[in-house]
Write a protein that holds these residues in place. Structure first.
Motif, PDB file in Angstrom:
ATOM      1  N   ARG A 100      14.104  -8.115 -18.608  1.00 61.28           N
ATOM      2  CA  ARG A 100      12.735  -7.612 -18.787  1.00 61.28           C
ATOM      3  C   ARG A 100      12.474  -6.425 -17.854  1.00 61.28           C
ATOM      4  O   ARG A 100      11.893  -5.421 -18.259  1.00 61.28           O
ATOM      5  CB  ARG A 100      11.770  -8.763 -18.516  1.00 61.28           C
ATOM      6  CG  ARG A 100      10.333  -8.428 -18.686  1.00 61.28           C
ATOM      7  CD  ARG A 100       9.466  -9.652 -18.359  1.00 61.28           C
ATOM      8  NE  ARG A 100       8.080  -9.289 -18.339  1.00 61.28           N
ATOM      9  CZ  ARG A 100       7.250  -9.414 -19.359  1.00 61.28           C
ATOM     10  NH1 ARG A 100       7.674  -9.911 -20.492  1.00 61.28           N
ATOM     11  NH2 ARG A 100       5.990  -9.047 -19.251  1.00 61.28           N
ATOM     12  N   GLN A 101      12.925  -6.541 -16.607  1.00 61.38           N
ATOM     13  CA  GLN A 101      12.703  -5.479 -15.630  1.00 61.38           C
ATOM     14  C   GLN A 101      13.468  -4.204 -15.990  1.00 61.38           C
ATOM     15  O   GLN A 101      12.943  -3.098 -15.880  1.00 61.38           O
ATOM     16  CB  GLN A 101      13.089  -5.955 -14.224  1.00 61.38           C
ATOM     17  CG  GLN A 101      12.626  -5.025 -13.129  1.00 61.38           C
ATOM     18  CD  GLN A 101      11.112  -4.861 -13.113  1.00 61.38           C
ATOM     19  OE1 GLN A 101      10.375  -5.838 -13.182  1.00 61.38           O
ATOM     20  NE2 GLN A 101      10.648  -3.634 -13.047  1.00 61.38           N
ATOM     21  N   ARG A 110      11.553  -2.577 -18.832  1.00 67.06           N
ATOM     22  CA  ARG A 110      10.301  -1.959 -18.381  1.00 67.06           C
ATOM     23  C   ARG A 110      10.600  -0.642 -17.656  1.00 67.06           C
ATOM     24  O   ARG A 110       9.954   0.371 -17.893  1.00 67.06           O
ATOM     25  CB  ARG A 110       9.520  -2.902 -17.479  1.00 67.06           C
ATOM     26  CG  ARG A 110       8.150  -2.325 -17.093  1.00 67.06           C
ATOM     27  CD  ARG A 110       7.341  -3.277 -16.249  1.00 67.06           C
ATOM     28  NE  ARG A 110       6.796  -4.394 -16.954  1.00 67.06           N
ATOM     29  CZ  ARG A 110       5.680  -4.363 -17.677  1.00 67.06           C
ATOM     30  NH1 ARG A 110       5.027  -3.230 -17.823  1.00 67.06           N
ATOM     31  NH2 ARG A 110       5.232  -5.443 -18.254  1.00 67.06           N
ATOM     32  N   ASN A 111      11.598  -0.662 -16.767  1.00 74.15           N
ATOM     33  CA  ASN A 111      11.951   0.554 -16.025  1.00 74.15           C
ATOM     34  C   ASN A 111      12.437   1.663 -16.956  1.00 74.15           C
ATOM     35  O   ASN A 111      12.044   2.822 -16.815  1.00 74.15           O
ATOM     36  CB  ASN A 111      13.003   0.254 -14.962  1.00 74.15           C
ATOM     37  CG  ASN A 111      12.464  -0.563 -13.818  1.00 74.15           C
ATOM     38  OD1 ASN A 111      11.252  -0.643 -13.593  1.00 74.15           O
ATOM     39  ND2 ASN A 111      13.359  -1.209 -13.086  1.00 74.15           N
ATOM     40  N   SER A 123      11.826   2.013 -20.179  1.00 76.73           N
ATOM     41  CA  SER A 123      10.735   2.499 -21.027  1.00 76.73           C
ATOM     42  C   SER A 123       9.806   3.432 -20.244  1.00 76.73           C
ATOM     43  O   SER A 123       9.325   4.428 -20.779  1.00 76.73           O
ATOM     44  CB  SER A 123       9.956   1.342 -21.657  1.00 76.73           C
ATOM     45  OG  SER A 123       9.329   0.540 -20.683  1.00 76.73           O
ATOM     46  N   ARG A 124       9.596   3.132 -18.972  1.00 74.99           N
ATOM     47  CA  ARG A 124       8.777   4.005 -18.123  1.00 74.99           C
ATOM     48  C   ARG A 124       9.476   5.358 -17.950  1.00 74.99           C
ATOM     49  O   ARG A 124       8.857   6.412 -18.050  1.00 74.99           O
ATOM     50  CB  ARG A 124       8.521   3.351 -16.767  1.00 74.99           C
ATOM     51  CG  ARG A 124       7.647   4.179 -15.833  1.00 74.99           C
ATOM     52  CD  ARG A 124       7.341   3.493 -14.510  1.00 74.99           C
ATOM     53  NE  ARG A 124       8.292   2.479 -14.125  1.00 74.99           N
ATOM     54  CZ  ARG A 124       8.006   1.169 -13.975  1.00 74.99           C
ATOM     55  NH1 ARG A 124       6.797   0.734 -14.130  1.00 74.99           N
ATOM     56  NH2 ARG A 124       8.933   0.322 -13.631  1.00 74.99           N
ATOM     57  N   THR A 150       1.835   2.311 -20.436  1.00 72.26           N
ATOM     58  CA  THR A 150       1.862   0.935 -19.904  1.00 72.26           C
ATOM     59  C   THR A 150       1.747  -0.129 -20.987  1.00 72.26           C
ATOM     60  O   THR A 150       2.384  -1.187 -20.886  1.00 72.26           O
ATOM     61  CB  THR A 150       0.766   0.727 -18.847  1.00 72.26           C
ATOM     62  OG1 THR A 150      -0.494   1.072 -19.413  1.00 72.26           O
ATOM     63  CG2 THR A 150       1.021   1.579 -17.614  1.00 72.26           C
ATOM     64  N   GLN A 168       5.122  -0.294 -22.629  1.00 73.11           N
ATOM     65  CA  GLN A 168       6.064  -0.909 -21.683  1.00 73.11           C
ATOM     66  C   GLN A 168       5.922  -2.424 -21.716  1.00 73.11           C
ATOM     67  O   GLN A 168       6.921  -3.151 -21.713  1.00 73.11           O
ATOM     68  CB  GLN A 168       5.806  -0.405 -20.261  1.00 73.11           C
ATOM     69  CG  GLN A 168       6.177   1.033 -20.022  1.00 73.11           C
ATOM     70  CD  GLN A 168       5.754   1.511 -18.649  1.00 73.11           C
ATOM     71  OE1 GLN A 168       5.749   0.754 -17.686  1.00 73.11           O
ATOM     72  NE2 GLN A 168       5.371   2.778 -18.553  1.00 73.11           N
ATOM     73  N   SER A 169       4.690  -2.907 -21.766  1.00 72.23           N
ATOM     74  CA  SER A 169       4.446  -4.355 -21.807  1.00 72.23           C
ATOM     75  C   SER A 169       4.955  -4.966 -23.100  1.00 72.23           C
ATOM     76  O   SER A 169       5.532  -6.057 -23.092  1.00 72.23           O
ATOM     77  CB  SER A 169       2.957  -4.656 -21.652  1.00 72.23           C
ATOM     78  OG  SER A 169       2.535  -4.315 -20.359  1.00 72.23           O
ATOM     79  N   ALA A 176       8.744  -5.081 -22.845  1.00 69.19           N
ATOM     80  CA  ALA A 176       9.144  -6.146 -21.918  1.00 69.19           C
ATOM     81  C   ALA A 176       8.932  -7.523 -22.533  1.00 69.19           C
ATOM     82  O   ALA A 176       9.775  -8.425 -22.381  1.00 69.19           O
ATOM     83  CB  ALA A 176       8.372  -6.016 -20.603  1.00 69.19           C
TER      84      ALA A 176
END
Length: 145
Positions: free
Chosen positions: A22-23, A26-27, A29-30, A36, A39-40, A43
């Motif tokens: 998941r992390q 998220r990283n 995608s950022r 945001t 990104q959620s 994730a």
């Protein structure tokens, strides 16, 4: 054109691997410029796919890759396992369906959150799910990318 990141494969064998995948997603995608909310969603999709691997197959992989098509940038998630497979894919994609007693939001939720969704599964051979979220798809209200 994206130059930020390279595909990463995370082995899913224990619950903490779900958090790690998941992390990474998220990283990445950022770094690709997703907002945001997206990104959620990415994730959450990773969590659902990785949890399915952990619960039903015991182990597998999630590969998170930047992709480009016709000038659009996206993020592709590929979940692969060699578990028991899904006997009835159509039923597994119904809201509320679960063989584990969970809420059953997993695969139908992933399909709703992502722009592309493909699943292949064979009994006793495993399952492969490939999904893509495109960066240029406007979010609800068109406020954020």
């Amino acid at each position: 054109m994206w130059q930020c990141c390279y595909p990463e494969t995370i082995n899913i064998e224990k619950e903490t691997d779900i958090v790690a995948a998941r992390q990474v997603g998220r990283n990445m995608s950022r770094q690709l410029g997703f907002g945001t909310i997206m990104q959620s969603r990415i994730a959450t999709s990773i969590s659902e796919l990785a949890r399915n691997i952990y619960l039903y197959a015991g182990k597998g992989t999630i590969t998170i890759s930047p992709v480009e098509r016709n000038g659009s940038i996206g993020l592709q998630l590929t979940a692969v396992d060699a578990g028991p497979g899904i006997r009835d894919i159509r039923k597994a994609l119904e809201d509320g369906f679960s063989t584990s007693g969970a809420l059953g939001a997993g695969l139908p939720g992933v399909r709703r959150m992502m722009d592309e969704f493909d699943i292949q599964s064979s009994p006793e051979k495993g399952t492969r799910v490939v999904v893509v979220k495109w960066h240029n798809q406007p979010e609800e209200g068109g406020r954020e990318w």
